[in-house]
Design an enzyme around this catalytic site. Structure first.
Site, PDB file in Angstrom:
ATOM      1  N   PHE A 113       0.859  -1.182   0.000  1.00  0.00           N
ATOM      2  CA  PHE A 113       0.000   0.000   0.000  1.00  0.00           C
ATOM      3  C   PHE A 113       0.902   1.241   0.000  1.00  0.00           C
ATOM      4  O   PHE A 113       1.871   1.299   0.763  1.00  0.00           O
ATOM      5  CB  PHE A 113      -0.878  -0.030   1.252  1.00  0.00           C
ATOM      6  CG  PHE A 113      -1.945   1.015   1.281  1.00  0.00           C
ATOM      7  CD1 PHE A 113      -3.100   0.862   0.534  1.00  0.00           C
ATOM      8  CD2 PHE A 113      -1.796   2.156   2.048  1.00  0.00           C
ATOM      9  CE1 PHE A 113      -4.099   1.824   0.559  1.00  0.00           C
ATOM     10  CE2 PHE A 113      -2.785   3.122   2.083  1.00  0.00           C
ATOM     11  CZ  PHE A 113      -3.937   2.961   1.329  1.00  0.00           C
ATOM     12  N   ASP A 184       3.122  -6.025   7.633  1.00  0.00           N
ATOM     13  CA  ASP A 184       1.913  -5.224   7.728  1.00  0.00           C
ATOM     14  C   ASP A 184       0.712  -6.157   7.538  1.00  0.00           C
ATOM     15  O   ASP A 184       0.607  -6.853   6.514  1.00  0.00           O
ATOM     16  CB  ASP A 184       1.923  -4.110   6.671  1.00  0.00           C
ATOM     17  CG  ASP A 184       0.786  -3.119   6.895  1.00  0.00           C
ATOM     18  OD1 ASP A 184      -0.312  -3.551   7.310  1.00  0.00           O
ATOM     19  OD2 ASP A 184       0.993  -1.916   6.636  1.00  0.00           O
ATOM     20  N   TYR A 209      -9.896  -0.857  11.553  1.00  0.00           N
ATOM     21  CA  TYR A 209     -11.158  -0.414  10.957  1.00  0.00           C
ATOM     22  C   TYR A 209     -11.548  -1.219   9.725  1.00  0.00           C
ATOM     23  O   TYR A 209     -12.625  -1.027   9.193  1.00  0.00           O
ATOM     24  CB  TYR A 209     -11.110   1.085  10.612  1.00  0.00           C
ATOM     25  CG  TYR A 209      -9.917   1.492   9.775  1.00  0.00           C
ATOM     26  CD1 TYR A 209      -9.898   1.265   8.401  1.00  0.00           C
ATOM     27  CD2 TYR A 209      -8.802   2.080  10.350  1.00  0.00           C
ATOM     28  CE1 TYR A 209      -8.796   1.613   7.643  1.00  0.00           C
ATOM     29  CE2 TYR A 209      -7.696   2.439   9.603  1.00  0.00           C
ATOM     30  CZ  TYR A 209      -7.696   2.201   8.240  1.00  0.00           C
ATOM     31  OH  TYR A 209      -6.602   2.538   7.495  1.00  0.00           O
ATOM     32  N   LYS A 210     -10.657  -2.111   9.250  1.00  0.00           N
ATOM     33  CA  LYS A 210     -10.977  -2.932   8.072  1.00  0.00           C
ATOM     34  C   LYS A 210     -11.721  -4.184   8.545  1.00  0.00           C
ATOM     35  O   LYS A 210     -12.840  -4.089   9.029  1.00  0.00           O
ATOM     36  CB  LYS A 210      -9.699  -3.222   7.291  1.00  0.00           C
ATOM     37  CG  LYS A 210      -9.122  -1.954   6.632  1.00  0.00           C
ATOM     38  CD  LYS A 210      -7.789  -2.162   5.960  1.00  0.00           C
ATOM     39  CE  LYS A 210      -7.323  -0.854   5.303  1.00  0.00           C
ATOM     40  NZ  LYS A 210      -5.888  -0.819   5.029  1.00  0.00           N
ATOM     41  N   ARG A 356     -12.918  -4.382  -6.651  1.00  0.00           N
ATOM     42  CA  ARG A 356     -12.497  -5.164  -5.498  1.00  0.00           C
ATOM     43  C   ARG A 356     -13.691  -5.517  -4.614  1.00  0.00           C
ATOM     44  O   ARG A 356     -14.524  -4.656  -4.324  1.00  0.00           O
ATOM     45  CB  ARG A 356     -11.500  -4.301  -4.723  1.00  0.00           C
ATOM     46  CG  ARG A 356     -10.796  -4.954  -3.607  1.00  0.00           C
ATOM     47  CD  ARG A 356      -9.686  -4.050  -3.107  1.00  0.00           C
ATOM     48  NE  ARG A 356     -10.209  -2.916  -2.353  1.00  0.00           N
ATOM     49  CZ  ARG A 356      -9.536  -2.289  -1.379  1.00  0.00           C
ATOM     50  NH1 ARG A 356      -8.315  -2.682  -1.062  1.00  0.00           N
ATOM     51  NH2 ARG A 356     -10.064  -1.267  -0.741  1.00  0.00           N
TER      52      ARG A 356
END
Ligand SMILES: *Cc1c(COP(=O)(O)O)cnc(C)c1O
Length: 397
Positions: A113, A184, A209-210, A356
């Site tokens: 990312f 990560d 939060y994912k 996605r």
């Protein structure tokens, strides 16, 4: 076996929505509203400053850290919450580099990312002294780990393609070559089985939060292996990582263990929402979640491929190398995703052409997959996306 219909009933889902974007922002746990209200009214409102002790606010970053630790195979007392993931990437990388002072190269891959790469770039620039960031293709990471690498900074699951690295294998190679391994887990925590202690990771970071459903802006977490916990020097040496914050000494002395990775005042209200989400995680195991997730992604791939020949699968078919999302490439992917969202199937778009879809067993089941496939087939085959209103880009995609 986990009762996934019971976990599903504990989330709020707007009418008519099939939510396939929990990989970006998990939905609202029903009890979060009440839990947050209690923190605001009964704790902040009534206890005022005494809430730090009486309501346990000060201990919450490590209490919740241990609950997340169970989901990522971390030893007790090795995970702490706070700040955002970008900040935690900085901390982990800075500490890791100091553990390997004679080397100057950080290795990452082009599937990472961008924020991780930007943070590394910024840190290495501040350090000067010849530090460089080497970015290779994801499939070249293993071969690129050699005696020049100080730290491998790898995101296990690729946010765009859903391709999953072999964490055990890459960690072993890093150690064999004398490198420190930073992982990560942004798209791993709550998505796939992770065994930090088992693979011997040195540092790990992730967000809540994912897949963990902690709410927008929920705090990030950091893991430090027990063997480094008392020696890793925190680059962000804030007062709450001090050994005695309330002694107000003029010089910094790091806390023993993981608490040295704390920086400043923790986000108490945000942690209350996360706590409600973790209550639901207590009802399951990652082995159950992973098995169900593979079932759902297999079903989705089969359904879409049978009905939408124009969509090209970019996610690995092989279970070993698949995370918990499915991505398809389509040149008009942005417009197609907007058309799907207008019909209640919420996924997202990642430039240049990736549609996605995230799969989250706690609240998505096989019927949701079938219903989503039917809507996608209709939108794609009837070109319902080919309208001007679906082509105008918003600030957040
Ligand atoms: C989501 C994500 C981020 C986001 O970082 P924030 O500081 O929480 O905005 C960073 N890195 C990875 C790998 C991510 O997937």
């Amino acid at each position: 076996m986990t009762d996934f219909s019971a976990t599903k009933a504990l989330f709020h889902m707007p009418e008519g929505v099939i939510y396939l974007d929990g990989n970006s922002l998990g939905p609202l746990p029903l009890s979060a509203s009440e839990r947050v209200a209690r923190t605001v009214e009964a704790e902040w409102g009534e206890m005022l400053i005494t809430g730090w002790n009486k309501a346990g606010w000060m201990a919450r970053p490590t209490d919740l850290g241990d609950r997340i630790g169970r989901l990522i195979g971390a030893e007790k007392g090795t995970v702490v919450l706070g700040d955002t993931l970008s900040i935690k990437v900085y901390q982990a990388l800075a500490s890791a580099l100091e553990l390997n002072p004679d080397r100057r190269v950080v290795l990452s891959d082009s599937g990472n990312f961008p924020s991780d790469l930007y943070i590394a770039e910024g840190l290495l620039k501040s350090l000067g002294r010849g530090y460089t960031l080497k970015v290779v293709a994801p499939e070249e990471v293993e071969a690129a780990i050699d005696e020049t690498i100080a730290v491998t900074m790898i995101t296990e699951v690729d946010y765009r393609t859903g391709r999953k690295h072999d964490m055990a294998r890459l960690t072993a190679k890093a150690h064999a070559k004398g490198a420190v391994a930073v992982w990560d887990l942004a798209h791993s925590a709550g998505a796939v089985e992770v065994d930090l202690a088992g693979v011997g990771a040195d540092f790990a970071v992730g967000c809540t939060y994912k897949y963990l459903n902690g709410g927008p802006g929920a705090p990030a977490f950091i893991y430090v292996a027990p063997r480094h916990a008392d020696s890793a020097r925190p680059a962000l040496s804030g007062w709450l990582g001090h050994d005695a914050p309330f002694a107000f000494e003029l010089n910094y002395r790091p806390h023993r263990g993981i608490e040295r990775m704390r920086v400043g005042t923790p986000p108490v209200i945000a942690m209350a929402a996360l706590e409600a989400a973790l209550d639901i995680w207590d009802m399951t195991t990652m082995a159950d979640v992973r098995a169900r997730s593979l079932e759902l992604t297999d079903r989705f791939i089969a359904g879409v491929e049978a009905t939408c020949p124009m969509l090209k699968l970019v996610t690995p078919r092989d279970h070993q190398t698949r995370g918990s999302q499915v991505s398809f490439a389509f040149p008009d992917g942005y417009a197609a995703m907007q058309a799907l969202i207008a019909r209640g199937v919420i996924g997202d778009f990642r430039a240049p052409d990736i549609m996605r879809f995230g799969f989250t067993p706690l609240y998505i089941g096989p019927q949701d997959v079938d219903a989503a496939v039917a809507i996608i087939a209709e939108v794609m085959n009837q070109r319902l996306w080919d309208r001007p209103e679906f082509k105008a880009r918003s600030r957040v995609t």
